[in-house]
Design an enzyme around this catalytic site. Structure first.
Site, mmCIF file in Angstrom:
data_model
loop_
_atom_site.group_PDB
_atom_site.id
_atom_site.type_symbol
_atom_site.label_atom_id
_atom_site.label_comp_id
_atom_site.label_asym_id
_atom_site.label_seq_id
_atom_site.Cartn_x
_atom_site.Cartn_y
_atom_site.Cartn_z
ATOM 1 N N GLU A 126 -28.884 -76.761 12.262
ATOM 2 C CA GLU A 126 -28.842 -75.340 12.662
ATOM 3 C C GLU A 126 -30.390 -74.610 12.720
ATOM 4 O O GLU A 126 -30.652 -73.919 11.954
ATOM 5 C CB GLU A 126 -27.859 -74.440 11.568
ATOM 6 C CG GLU A 126 -27.592 -72.835 12.471
ATOM 7 C CD GLU A 126 -26.297 -72.922 13.559
ATOM 8 O OE1 GLU A 126 -25.872 -71.872 13.628
ATOM 9 O OE2 GLU A 126 -26.190 -74.118 13.963
ATOM 10 N N VAL A 156 -26.093 -80.489 16.199
ATOM 11 C CA VAL A 156 -27.095 -80.932 15.056
ATOM 12 C C VAL A 156 -27.355 -79.977 14.154
ATOM 13 O O VAL A 156 -26.763 -78.737 14.008
ATOM 14 C CB VAL A 156 -28.264 -81.529 15.749
ATOM 15 C CG1 VAL A 156 -27.809 -82.772 16.559
ATOM 16 C CG2 VAL A 156 -28.961 -80.752 16.570
ATOM 17 N N SER A 202 -23.301 -71.283 14.780
ATOM 18 C CA SER A 202 -22.498 -70.317 14.346
ATOM 19 C C SER A 202 -23.385 -68.902 14.294
ATOM 20 O O SER A 202 -22.882 -67.582 14.531
ATOM 21 C CB SER A 202 -22.342 -70.550 12.832
ATOM 22 O OG SER A 202 -23.706 -70.640 12.070
ATOM 23 N N GLU A 212 -14.915 -69.605 19.793
ATOM 24 C CA GLU A 212 -15.807 -68.610 20.561
ATOM 25 C C GLU A 212 -16.419 -69.341 21.589
ATOM 26 O O GLU A 212 -17.263 -70.522 21.454
ATOM 27 C CB GLU A 212 -16.696 -67.782 19.889
ATOM 28 C CG GLU A 212 -15.898 -67.053 18.752
ATOM 29 C CD GLU A 212 -17.044 -66.368 17.767
ATOM 30 O OE1 GLU A 212 -16.785 -65.053 17.648
ATOM 31 O OE2 GLU A 212 -18.112 -66.953 17.405
ATOM 32 N N LYS A 237 -32.357 -77.872 18.395
ATOM 33 C CA LYS A 237 -31.437 -78.091 19.119
ATOM 34 C C LYS A 237 -31.870 -78.130 20.597
ATOM 35 O O LYS A 237 -31.272 -78.918 21.397
ATOM 36 C CB LYS A 237 -30.565 -76.721 18.840
ATOM 37 C CG LYS A 237 -29.484 -77.101 17.780
ATOM 38 C CD LYS A 237 -28.677 -75.847 17.512
ATOM 39 C CE LYS A 237 -27.690 -75.724 16.412
ATOM 40 N NZ LYS A 237 -26.620 -76.508 16.864
ATOM 41 N N ASN A 270 -18.608 -63.857 13.135
ATOM 42 C CA ASN A 270 -19.621 -63.821 11.850
ATOM 43 C C ASN A 270 -20.466 -62.711 11.980
ATOM 44 O O ASN A 270 -20.795 -62.303 10.975
ATOM 45 C CB ASN A 270 -20.522 -65.171 12.035
ATOM 46 C CG ASN A 270 -20.011 -66.547 11.769
ATOM 47 O OD1 ASN A 270 -19.056 -66.208 10.968
ATOM 48 N ND2 ASN A 270 -20.607 -67.444 12.234
ATOM 49 N N HIS A 302 -18.296 -72.337 19.787
ATOM 50 C CA HIS A 302 -18.373 -72.183 18.248
ATOM 51 C C HIS A 302 -17.173 -72.553 17.654
ATOM 52 O O HIS A 302 -16.073 -71.766 17.824
ATOM 53 C CB HIS A 302 -18.892 -70.811 18.110
ATOM 54 C CG HIS A 302 -18.982 -70.620 16.354
ATOM 55 N ND1 HIS A 302 -18.672 -69.288 16.044
ATOM 56 C CD2 HIS A 302 -19.191 -71.336 15.616
ATOM 57 C CE1 HIS A 302 -18.857 -69.328 14.618
ATOM 58 N NE2 HIS A 302 -19.082 -70.607 14.306
#
Length: 734
Positions: free
Chosen positions: A398, A396, A425, A458, A403, A496, A446
């Site tokens: 970020e 959902v 992320s 990840e 979450k 990232n 991820h």
């Protein structure tokens, strides 16, 4: 201790001799010792008047031969060693045609590289119709060329155009496709395999057995035109950074005009030169790392101690959620999709259907096959409909609070053994876990955008994640056809975190007056698929700025964004998705020009000229070396355990140039002392306030590198994936 036999010779009453290749404890590889045993066995066959024909088969249940031993190749230090290896192998396999007896090869399971080259020397090739039977020559992808006759035998068998497609693509073909192109003579069910081989061998004894040749479908002019077209395509794709594709074209073109023996000499010389080069070594090491991660995950998937996932639920059916649902259904899983309301749920199912339609064009699937795959996806109107899921992925908005609320609602609806995962992320996994009732069954998975194309995932753990949870999630990632990298929780995780470092450095350069196009051109010249500013548009400026804020909060001044980025953010640019970002983009997604508002409103610059080589080199160091420094910090903090994990993640996650071996193997090639000195200069040029991490300083003082000698993953025997559990679960343990 005496080594067990790897080639077993058995004679049948019919006079057919079976040579069974079976390397104990691992996949079949054409090692030096196997080739020596092969030579002895063929000599024995040649000297036995009772042997009428020979059949070559594998003793493995799922593979024929997976190729040459890459460890032997990468450990060779001299070009002459690789050349001699190729010539010796050619000579051994050529004996199959000098036996004065027909040679038939039976192929069941994967037949790759040297395994296919062995098959090409035989008079007939019979394969099973099993789905795992595939044939291919992957050498070019590893920076090599086929070195056991493949460059010369394949065009003579299947025709030039087909041979070039197979060799340059490095992609395997199914047994059925192999029959269509003339690579395989016949298919047979596995149950009748051995009997069919014996029958084929005896029929050749009775009827003759000259090797079949391809019809000459291309005259000299068409051949010349085809090679010219292929050479242009290779130049565009490789930009001169990968020598194997252009070299194999030359070897095939020149070799076809020579007698076979002379052409084989040409092949061996090219093989030796490439095998001794840095590019092939880097690509092979990356292959080892990828195989280590893949085999580790596959072994977990087969381990009955860990949870098997039959049904996966996706909560949040936006771009990422739809993409995950699509690949899960493609992998044969049952998928349940839950959205906030009926309208969004309908839109999500429509998006998933569109992904199947798009994939069907590439895979050439019919309407019935598409319907079957889409039929595995079921919409859910409430969390109670997720009760049968083995693993739930929340995808959902970020935002941590959103979450956590969704995850707690899901946790109340599913069984106690269901794994809960978030696709984020950058948000803290540990912070979310602290607000869940069963944090041990929670972790991050991820995925990268676009989900169907990006190979990396990840698997992000917090200190309380159980081994069972990590194993189940890692096994799922492997089943989805992705490469998992275990990462400990931390701001931005791994990819990232390093990517943001790269983009921030580009912002500092832009703020100091460097033309925007020079920044991107320097990165592309280095080998990146696109520059950091174009990447910013691809990712979406809003997403990138959000991740940058998380990293600034987590790491302080080291990730302080340059003032110019705040001014760019204030413009509200969407990036490629909206057609206006750092660049302007047309409706087809083609990049047009630098956004003029950045020049007029913010005062940034562009240039009509390319950056001079010395400036480009300096810009590259400004962009790349801070990522090396940050990667070293990730090792210090045990975000990951091994340099190879960082390099694999960077190549698969952001397209760091594979020919350089990855970020840290590139740093080793420069020398740690030079890296430290150049980093200090880079930080001074960028305005000071940053210092080189302690690990790099200690490594220079101790004379160490990121890869100490032959790195461990690379030197482990291929096929030894059983030891990979510790790597896959390391983040959870520590």
């Amino acid at each position: 201790m005496r080594q067990a036999k790897q080639i077993i010779l058995k004679k049948k009453a019919s006079g057919v001799a079976f040579l069974m290749i079976d390397c104990p404890g691992r996949v079949n590889l054409l090692t030096a010792s196997v080739m020596s045993e092969m030579e002895d066995a063929l000599e024995q066959v040649a000297g036995d008047p009772d042997v009428k024909a020979v059949c070559l088969v594998s003793g493995k249940s799922d593979t024929f031969i997976s190729g040459a031993d890459l460890h032997e190749i990468v450990n060779m230090r001299a070009q002459s060693e690789a050349y001699e290896m190729s010539r010796r192998g050619q000579a051994v396999l050529a004996r199959l045609r000098r036996l004065r007896r027909p040679a038939v090869v039976g192929i069941h399971g994967s037949c790759l590289g040297g395994g296919l080259e062995l098959a090409l020397w035989c008079h007939r090739r019979i394969a099973t119709d099993h789905p795992e039977t595939v044939l291919g020559l992957p050498e070019v992808k590893l920076g090599l060329i086929p070195g056991l006759g493949g460059t010369q035998l394949l065009p003579r068998l299947v025709g030039l155009r087909t041979a070039l497609e197979l060799i340059l693509s490095s992609e395997p073909v199914s047994a059925r496709r192999a029959v269509e192109i003339g690579l395989v003579d016949d298919l047979v069910a596995p149950d009748h395999f051995m009997a069919r081989l014996e029958k084929e061998a005896l029929s050749l004894v009775a009827g003759g057995y000259d090797e079949r040749a391809a019809a000459d479908d291309l005259g000299p002019e068409k051949q010349k035109s085809l090679f010219a077209m292929m050479e242009r395509s290779v130049r565009i794709k490789t930009k001169g950074q990968y020598p194997a594709p252009s070299r194999v074209l030359k070897v095939i073109r020149d070799g076809l005009s020579m007698p076979l023996e002379q052409a084989l000499e040409l092949e061996a010389a090219a093989f030796g030169e490439l095998a001794a080069g840095e590019v092939s070594r880097n690509l092979i090491h990356l292959f080892f790392s990828s195989e280590f991660a893949r085999q580790s995950a596959v072994s977990l998937a087969r381990d009955d101690r860990y949870g098997r996932v039959g049904t996966v639920a996706i909560v949040g059916g936006g771009t990422m959620g739809a993409g995950i649902a699509h690949i899960a259904a493609e992998a044969g899983l049952n998928v349940v999709v839950k959205e906030a309301d009926a309208e969004r749920l309908a839109a999500s199912i429509k998006s998933i259907s569109a992904l199947f339609q798009r994939a069907s064009q590439r895979l050439k699937l019919g309407a019935e096959e598409i319907a079957c795959r889409l039929g595995r996806v079921r919409p859910a109107g409430s969390c109670q409909e997720l009760a049968g899921a083995d693993l739930v992925i929340e995808a959902v908005f970020e935002d941590t609070d959103t979450k956590v609320a969704v995850l707690n609602e899901v946790a109340a609806a599913v069984g106690p053994d269901c794994v809960l995962a978030t696709n984020t992320s950058s948000l803290s996994i540990a912070r979310m876990a602290s607000r869940l009732s069963q944090p041990e069954r929670f972790l991050g998975i991820h995925f990268f955008h676009p989900v169907d194309k990006m190979p990396l995932v990840e698997v992000v753990t917090h200190p309380g994640t159980s081994l069972q949870t990590v194993a189940t999630a890692t096994a799922l990632v492997a089943r989805l056809g992705k490469t998992p990298v275990a990462v400990a929780d931390g701001p931005g995780f791994l990819v990232n975190r390093l990517l943001c470092c790269y983009i921030l450095e580009a912002g500092r350069l832009a703020e100091q007056g460097v033309p925007l196009n020079w920044i991107d051109e320097a990165a592309v010249d280095f080998g990146m698929p696109m520059g950091p500013l174009a990447l910013l548009d691809e990712v979406g400026l809003n997403v990138a700025f959000k991740v940058a804020a998380v990293l600034h909060e987590g790491f302080g001044a080291r990730y302080a964004p340059p003032a110019v980025l705040a001014r760019v953010e204030a413009l509200g640019l969407g990036g490629k998705r909206t057609g206006v970002g750092i660049y302007l983009w047309d409706d087809s997604g083609k990049r047009l020009a630098v956004n003029p508002s950045l020049i007029q409103d913010i005062g940034l610059s562009t240039s009509d000229d390319r950056p001079p080589p010395e400036i480009s080199s300096e810009l590259t160091e400004r962009l790349i070396l801070p990522m090396v420094d940050e990667a070293a910090r990730c090792l210090e903090e045990k975000i990951v355990r091994k340099a190879r994990e960082i390099d694999l993640a960077m190549v698969m996650g952001i397209g760091f140039p594979a020919f350089r071996g990855g970020l840290l193997r590139y740093a080793d090639s420069l020398g740690i002392g030079r890296v430290r000195r150049r980093l200090e200069k880079v930080y001074e040029q960028a305005g000071g306030g940053r210092s080189v991490c302690d690990l790099i300083v200690r490594m220079e003082a101790d004379g160490r590198r990121f890869y100490a000698g032959a790195d461990r993953a690379s030197s482990a025997p291929q096929g030894a994936g059983g030891k990979a559990h510790s790597s896959g679960l390391a983040a959870a343990e520590g």
